[in-house]
Write a protein that holds these residues in place. Structure first.
Motif, PDB file in Angstrom:
ATOM      1  N   TYR A 210      -6.115   9.147  -0.577  1.00 36.42           N
ATOM      2  CA  TYR A 210      -5.697   8.294  -1.691  1.00 36.42           C
ATOM      3  C   TYR A 210      -4.952   7.081  -1.123  1.00 36.42           C
ATOM      4  CZ  TYR A 210      -5.976  12.662  -4.501  1.00 36.42           C
ATOM      5  OH  TYR A 210      -6.377  13.820  -5.114  1.00 36.42           O
ATOM      6  N   SER A 211      -5.119   5.945  -1.787  1.00 38.70           N
ATOM      7  CA  SER A 211      -4.311   4.765  -1.469  1.00 38.70           C
ATOM      8  C   SER A 211      -3.982   4.028  -2.755  1.00 38.70           C
ATOM      9  CB  SER A 211      -5.052   3.810  -0.521  1.00 38.70           C
ATOM     10  OG  SER A 211      -5.239   4.392   0.747  1.00 38.70           O
TER      11      SER A 211
ATOM     12  N   TYR B 277      -2.409   0.585  -4.320  1.00 36.79           N
ATOM     13  CA  TYR B 277      -2.318  -0.784  -3.799  1.00 36.79           C
ATOM     14  C   TYR B 277      -1.933  -1.757  -4.906  1.00 36.79           C
ATOM     15  CZ  TYR B 277      -6.871  -1.064  -5.987  1.00 36.79           C
ATOM     16  OH  TYR B 277      -7.882  -1.007  -6.910  1.00 36.79           O
TER      17      TYR B 277
ATOM     18  N   TRP C 219       3.835   6.219  -7.163  1.00 34.85           N
ATOM     19  CA  TRP C 219       2.602   6.589  -6.482  1.00 34.85           C
ATOM     20  C   TRP C 219       2.544   8.084  -6.186  1.00 34.85           C
ATOM     21  CZ3 TRP C 219      -1.121   3.607  -7.363  1.00 34.85           C
ATOM     22  CH2 TRP C 219      -0.962   2.221  -7.391  1.00 34.85           C
TER      23      TRP C 219
ATOM     24  N   GLN D 266      -7.175   3.726  -4.929  1.00 35.05           N
ATOM     25  CA  GLN D 266      -8.468   3.920  -4.281  1.00 35.05           C
ATOM     26  C   GLN D 266      -8.567   5.360  -3.807  1.00 35.05           C
ATOM     27  OE1 GLN D 266     -10.317   1.204  -1.102  1.00 35.05           O
ATOM     28  NE2 GLN D 266      -9.483   2.868   0.138  1.00 35.05           N
TER      29      GLN D 266
ATOM     30  N   ASP E 193      -0.025   5.372   0.779  1.00 36.13           N
ATOM     31  CA  ASP E 193      -1.079   6.321   1.123  1.00 36.13           C
ATOM     32  C   ASP E 193      -0.687   7.737   0.733  1.00 36.13           C
ATOM     33  OD1 ASP E 193      -2.830   4.427   2.237  1.00 36.13           O
ATOM     34  OD2 ASP E 193      -1.714   4.451   4.123  1.00 36.13           O
TER      35      ASP E 193
ATOM     36  N   TRP F 162       0.843  -1.197   0.000  1.00 32.51           N
ATOM     37  CA  TRP F 162       0.000   0.000   0.000  1.00 32.51           C
ATOM     38  C   TRP F 162       0.876   1.243   0.000  1.00 32.51           C
ATOM     39  CZ3 TRP F 162      -5.367   0.464   0.125  1.00 32.51           C
ATOM     40  CH2 TRP F 162      -6.082  -0.738   0.268  1.00 32.51           C
TER      41      TRP F 162
END
Length: 274
Positions: A33-34, A36, A149, A102, A19, A17
């Motif tokens: 926000y995440s 994954y 990310w 997500q 974040d 994950w």
């Protein structure tokens, strides 16, 4: 949509994950926000429970699976989708691999971002392309192609800010009612909300359903359940004390609400914490 996924079946695998926090201009509308990535040796199924928010998933590669409605017998494949305001649990899963981002959305933030009456998404999982058209494919392509990310989260800031600025503005009375209800974890009489917002009960219910996705009474029950589930998941309080803290009449009342919203018992949720 969820306080947290409830374990059901599927072998343990590798999950990573990342974040992120939305830009200041989005805060209050976009909660978190995440990113994954999960790989398992066998298919996974989870029960997702209501949490008083909407979930936007932008998937990369292999499809996710979810019940389109809580009453759907089978899981349907989705690449990118929105889960509306739910008051019942749904099943989700994948066949051994999933990757994506997500985005947790406040209901009123989702109303601005998606531009559709919120009740049309209530207790539904809807493909993102059905809501925003070809932009869904462009978002997925750009996000999947980003190098990391943090870069994806900054890109999301730009995409969602542009979308929100062009979307509808929630009614002031509903903003007031929702903020009060959320701060009280649902423990506020609906008549007080209407009086504080300066509108009639019927007006409040109609606008609330249009912009949040359900009635004030149901939203209050969901928020109270979500608080109780969080407290139980910490493992420090027994169900009877959680019932008292959250304003349930007794432990039996708490258990009935967990049967409705989580399809399990408070004692089971507490055991997961251990």
């Amino acid at each position: 949509m969820r306080v947290g996924p409830q374990p059901m079946d599927g072998a343990a695998g590798v999950r990573a994950w990342a974040d992120g926090r939305p830009a200041p201009a989005l805060r209050g509308r976009v909660l978190a926000y995440s990113g994954y990535r999960e790989t398992t040796p066998a298919p996974v199924r989870r029960r997702e429970t209501p949490a008083g928010e909407l979930i936007l998933i932008i998937g990369f590669g292999d499809p996710h699976q979810a019940q389109a409605t809580p009453d759907a017998g089978d899981l349907s494949p989705f690449t990118s989708f929105v889960a509306g305001f739910h008051d019942r649990p749904i099943l989700t899963g994948h066949d051994g691999r999933q990757c994506g981002v997500q985005i947790r959305l406040d209901p009123l933030g989702a109303f601005s971002l998606l531009g559709v009456p919120a009740h049309e998404l209530g207790n539904r999982v809807v493909a993102l392309a059905d809501l925003i058209g070809p932009a869904a494919g462009r978002w997925t392509e750009r996000l999947e192609g980003a190098g990391s990310w943090p870069v994806r989260f900054r890109l999301l800031d730009a995409l969602l800010t542009e979308r929100a600025e062009a979307g509808p503005v929630p009614s002031p009375e509903i903003v007031s009612a929702w903020r009060t209800m959320r701060a009280a974890h649902g423990a506020v009489p609906i008549g007080e909300l209407a009086a504080a917002a300066g509108c009639g009960h019927r007006h409040l219910v109609a606008r609330f359903r249009q912009q949040v996705g359900t009635t004030p009474k149901t939203a209050a029950r969901v928020l109270r359940y979500a608080r109780a589930a969080r407290l139980l998941a910490r493992g420090s309080l027994p169900p009877a004390e959680v019932a008292a803290v959250c304003g349930y009449a007794d432990q039996a009342h708490l258990t009935r609400e967990f049967t409705r919203f989580a399809a399990t018992t408070p004692a089971v949720v507490r055991r997961w914490a251990g």
